[in-house]
Design a protein around this motif. Structure first.
Motif, mmCIF file in Angstrom:
data_model
loop_
_atom_site.group_PDB
_atom_site.id
_atom_site.type_symbol
_atom_site.label_atom_id
_atom_site.label_comp_id
_atom_site.label_asym_id
_atom_site.label_seq_id
_atom_site.Cartn_x
_atom_site.Cartn_y
_atom_site.Cartn_z
ATOM 1 N N HIS A 200 0.829 -1.204 0.000
ATOM 2 C CA HIS A 200 0.000 0.000 0.000
ATOM 3 C C HIS A 200 0.871 1.265 0.000
ATOM 4 C CE1 HIS A 200 -2.729 -3.145 1.513
ATOM 5 N NE2 HIS A 200 -3.657 -2.448 0.888
ATOM 6 N N GLN A 201 1.845 1.286 -0.899
ATOM 7 C CA GLN A 201 2.731 2.432 -0.996
ATOM 8 C C GLN A 201 2.315 3.354 -2.140
ATOM 9 O OE1 GLN A 201 5.134 3.264 1.328
ATOM 10 N NE2 GLN A 201 4.003 1.603 2.330
ATOM 11 N N SER A 202 2.909 4.524 -2.143
ATOM 12 C CA SER A 202 2.690 5.492 -3.222
ATOM 13 C C SER A 202 4.048 5.817 -3.840
ATOM 14 C CB SER A 202 1.993 6.739 -2.666
ATOM 15 O OG SER A 202 1.746 7.676 -3.690
ATOM 16 N N ASN A 203 4.363 7.086 -4.047
ATOM 17 C CA ASN A 203 5.624 7.469 -4.684
ATOM 18 C C ASN A 203 6.776 7.577 -3.694
ATOM 19 O OD1 ASN A 203 3.640 7.887 -6.585
ATOM 20 N ND2 ASN A 203 4.732 9.526 -7.600
ATOM 21 N N GLY A 204 6.449 7.900 -2.427
ATOM 22 C CA GLY A 204 7.528 8.092 -1.466
ATOM 23 C C GLY A 204 7.103 7.759 -0.054
ATOM 24 N N LEU A 205 8.096 7.451 0.770
ATOM 25 C CA LEU A 205 7.851 7.091 2.161
ATOM 26 C C LEU A 205 8.743 7.944 3.060
ATOM 27 C CD1 LEU A 205 6.633 5.125 4.310
ATOM 28 C CD2 LEU A 205 8.583 3.614 3.850
ATOM 29 N N ALA A 206 8.151 8.545 4.075
ATOM 30 C CA ALA A 206 8.895 9.310 5.076
ATOM 31 C C ALA A 206 8.656 8.665 6.436
ATOM 32 C CB ALA A 206 8.446 10.767 5.091
ATOM 33 N N LEU A 207 9.727 8.344 7.143
ATOM 34 C CA LEU A 207 9.641 7.704 8.453
ATOM 35 C C LEU A 207 10.361 8.565 9.484
ATOM 36 C CD1 LEU A 207 10.606 4.069 7.354
ATOM 37 C CD2 LEU A 207 8.306 4.892 7.860
ATOM 38 N N PHE A 208 9.727 8.760 10.640
ATOM 39 C CA PHE A 208 10.318 9.554 11.712
ATOM 40 C C PHE A 208 10.233 8.756 13.009
ATOM 41 C CE2 PHE A 208 8.328 12.557 8.698
ATOM 42 C CZ PHE A 208 9.498 13.117 8.186
ATOM 43 N N LEU A 209 11.358 8.698 13.690
ATOM 44 C CA LEU A 209 11.426 7.859 14.881
ATOM 45 C C LEU A 209 12.290 8.522 15.946
ATOM 46 C CD1 LEU A 209 11.016 5.005 16.230
ATOM 47 C CD2 LEU A 209 13.118 4.320 15.077
ATOM 48 N N THR A 210 11.768 8.574 17.161
ATOM 49 C CA THR A 210 12.555 8.933 18.329
ATOM 50 C C THR A 210 11.905 8.220 19.507
ATOM 51 O OG1 THR A 210 13.558 10.746 19.582
ATOM 52 C CG2 THR A 210 11.292 11.072 18.816
ATOM 53 N N ASN A 211 12.453 8.335 20.674
ATOM 54 C CA ASN A 211 11.940 7.564 21.810
ATOM 55 C C ASN A 211 10.439 7.783 22.020
ATOM 56 O OD1 ASN A 211 14.452 6.543 22.323
ATOM 57 N ND2 ASN A 211 14.994 8.099 23.837
ATOM 58 N N GLY A 212 9.667 6.707 21.851
ATOM 59 C CA GLY A 212 8.225 6.785 22.092
ATOM 60 C C GLY A 212 7.409 7.350 20.948
ATOM 61 N N ILE A 213 8.034 7.790 19.856
ATOM 62 C CA ILE A 213 7.307 8.389 18.731
ATOM 63 C C ILE A 213 7.714 7.699 17.439
ATOM 64 C CG2 ILE A 213 6.903 10.496 17.394
ATOM 65 C CD1 ILE A 213 7.572 12.082 19.935
ATOM 66 N N VAL A 214 6.722 7.189 16.698
ATOM 67 C CA VAL A 214 6.950 6.595 15.383
ATOM 68 C C VAL A 214 5.920 7.184 14.426
ATOM 69 C CG1 VAL A 214 7.129 4.478 14.030
ATOM 70 C CG2 VAL A 214 7.630 4.425 16.475
ATOM 71 N N LYS A 215 6.373 7.807 13.342
ATOM 72 C CA LYS A 215 5.471 8.380 12.352
ATOM 73 C C LYS A 215 5.824 7.836 10.976
ATOM 74 C CE LYS A 215 3.130 11.213 15.043
ATOM 75 N NZ LYS A 215 1.673 11.112 15.226
ATOM 76 N N LYS A 216 4.794 7.351 10.245
ATOM 77 C CA LYS A 216 4.992 6.797 8.898
ATOM 78 C C LYS A 216 4.082 7.553 7.935
ATOM 79 C CE LYS A 216 3.721 3.017 10.841
ATOM 80 N NZ LYS A 216 3.289 1.680 11.237
ATOM 81 N N TYR A 217 4.650 8.085 6.865
ATOM 82 C CA TYR A 217 3.864 8.829 5.883
ATOM 83 C C TYR A 217 4.105 8.266 4.492
ATOM 84 C CZ TYR A 217 3.120 12.217 9.614
ATOM 85 O OH TYR A 217 2.761 12.817 10.796
ATOM 86 N N THR A 218 3.060 7.657 3.944
ATOM 87 C CA THR A 218 3.083 7.203 2.556
ATOM 88 C C THR A 218 2.551 8.351 1.708
ATOM 89 O OG1 THR A 218 2.776 4.890 3.158
ATOM 90 C CG2 THR A 218 2.100 5.530 0.945
ATOM 91 N N LEU A 219 3.400 8.925 0.864
ATOM 92 C CA LEU A 219 3.087 10.203 0.231
ATOM 93 C C LEU A 219 3.248 10.153 -1.294
ATOM 94 C CD1 LEU A 219 4.989 12.375 2.848
ATOM 95 C CD2 LEU A 219 2.504 12.152 2.643
ATOM 96 N N PRO A 220 2.529 11.013 -1.997
ATOM 97 C CA PRO A 220 2.579 11.009 -3.472
ATOM 98 C C PRO A 220 3.727 11.846 -4.029
ATOM 99 C CG PRO A 220 0.915 12.548 -2.735
ATOM 100 C CD PRO A 220 1.477 11.914 -1.490
ATOM 101 N N ILE A 221 4.852 11.876 -3.333
ATOM 102 C CA ILE A 221 6.018 12.617 -3.799
ATOM 103 C C ILE A 221 7.226 11.702 -3.687
ATOM 104 C CG2 ILE A 221 6.282 13.621 -1.489
ATOM 105 C CD1 ILE A 221 7.560 16.059 -2.786
ATOM 106 N N SER A 222 8.022 11.641 -4.729
ATOM 107 C CA SER A 222 9.179 10.753 -4.728
ATOM 108 C C SER A 222 10.371 11.457 -4.081
ATOM 109 C CB SER A 222 9.540 10.331 -6.157
ATOM 110 O OG SER A 222 10.590 9.407 -6.143
#
Length: 384
Positions: free
Chosen positions: A83-105
């Motif tokens: 279920h991906q698009s053109n680009g993936l951005a992942l952000f991680l630090t203690n206790g925080i995980v963010k995943k963004y499947t985005l239409p930008i490469s």
């Protein structure tokens, strides 16, 4: 597909932690790359690099493994990669995980510091590049509000006649069968050789489009966004004749009515509209060049960082895939520039970009040759 809002970006920018991990990578929606799990392999390589960076910190192997575990788990998550698009951005630090499947490469990139690296996301927010797209058929009409990357349908059913026969009031199907067989594949040449019958048919379509226009104007007449039409060639001049919206694009998308791929539509629309949206950027560049060397501009990171934090920047131009590392000490109003990324410093370009954006300025990521002053990695045009 996940979206990201300005508020989310602001929340991410505010995070400060000893180990903040940012990963950007291009992804695929289909094809051999998906079958061969190329995206998962790329993430695995990113994590190897992130581990090496974390090993330079006073962290043990167990601490590193625990920190990156939420991203490590994604490598073998087949459902996630389907279920991906053109680009993936992942952000991680203690206790925080963010995943963004985005239409930008994105260009593959990872970053480990005491704050998240967010500049690659800014093209999704640069300028108000939204527009309306009218998907126009005689049997069905849809209105979308789109940007280069996103699309949402505007409900118009209660504002317009849903089909042409509702408006023209005659046995539509019987009279249109012959006409439809003639017009398929002929575009603008659909009206030919039938004299009065052609004129009648054209008038009926015109009446229908006029009713459509009246309904649409109840929704968008106070807007100033471009409107582009996607339709068969022969329909566009008829719609143009009755249109009352000031910002209708003089060109249209020549469109097969059997085609329903919205992402393809958005892509075709953007090709025609990008020169319109580029206009503001080009105007800002010209203003910078006009005032370069005066108090209205700067290409000095030591001046730009405090100005960005105080909201003094109108437009910021940053060279793509480049960086300046250092520290800003607000108490002393001092910027220190370092030769490389260190555990104690940050990306000053990222800091300037995010503060400018969050304070209402425009941020443009450009190739070196497109920079207003190409001898610096960052150029700022100040507010009046």
């Amino acid at each position: 597909m996940a979206t990201i809002t300005k508020q989310e970006l602001q929340d991410l920018e505010s995070i400060r932690n000893v180990h903040c991990i940012s990963i950007y990578m291009p992804t695929h929606q289909k094809g051999e790359e998906v079958l061969q799990q190329e995206d998962a392999k790329l993430l695995k390589n990113h994590l190897k690099e992130v581990k090496l960076k974390l090993e330079q910190e006073p962290l043990g192997k167990r601490e590193i493994s625990e920190l990156i575990a939420p991203i490590q788990e994604l490598i073998h998550d087949g459902e996630f990669w389907r279920h991906q698009s053109n680009g993936l951005a992942l952000f991680l630090t203690n206790g925080i995980v963010k995943k963004y499947t985005l239409p930008i490469s994105f260009k593959p990139f990872n970053h480990v510091a005491n704050s998240l690296y967010l500049t690659p996301l800014l093209p999704m927010f640069t300028g108000d590049d939204s527009f309306f797209l009218l998907w126009l058929q005689l049997e069905k009409v849809k209105l979308y509000k789109k940007t280069r990357y996103y699309s949402s349908e505007i409900q118009i059913e209660d504002k317009i006649p849903s089909r042409m026969e509702e408006r023209v009031g005659y046995d539509y199907e019987q009279k249109s069968l012959q006409f439809r067989s003639q017009q398929e594949g002929h575009g603008a040449a659909a009206f030919h050789g039938h004299g009065e019958a052609d004129r009648d048919r054209k008038n009926e379509i015109e009446r229908y489009f006029s009713a459509l226009d009246r309904g649409l104007m109840t929704l968008i007449q106070n807007e100033s966004k471009p409107l582009i039409i996607a339709c068969q060639d022969y329909l566009f001049p008829i719609y143009q004749k009755v249109n009352t919206y000031k910002y209708l694009l003089a060109d249209h998308i020549s469109f097969d009515p059997t085609e329903t791929d919205e992402s393809k539509l958005r892509e075709l629309a953007w090709k025609k509209l990008s020169p319109v949206f580029d206009k503001e950027r080009l105007e800002k560049i010209e203003i910078f060049k006009k005032f370069d060397g005066t108090s209205r501009t700067s290409s000095d990171i030591e001046q730009i960082i405090p100005a960005a934090i105080l909201g003094k920047i109108d437009s910021l131009f940053i060279q793509k895939n480049e960086d300046i590392w250092g520290i800003y000490e607000p108490e002393k109003d001092l910027v220190r520039v370092d030769k490389e990324l260190l555990p104690s410093n940050v990306s000053l370009l990222n800091r300037a970009a995010m503060k400018t954006f969050l304070n209402g300025g425009k941020v443009y990521l450009l190739e070196k040759e497109d920079m207003p002053n190409p001898f610096s990695k960052i150029n700022a045009l100040y507010r009046y």
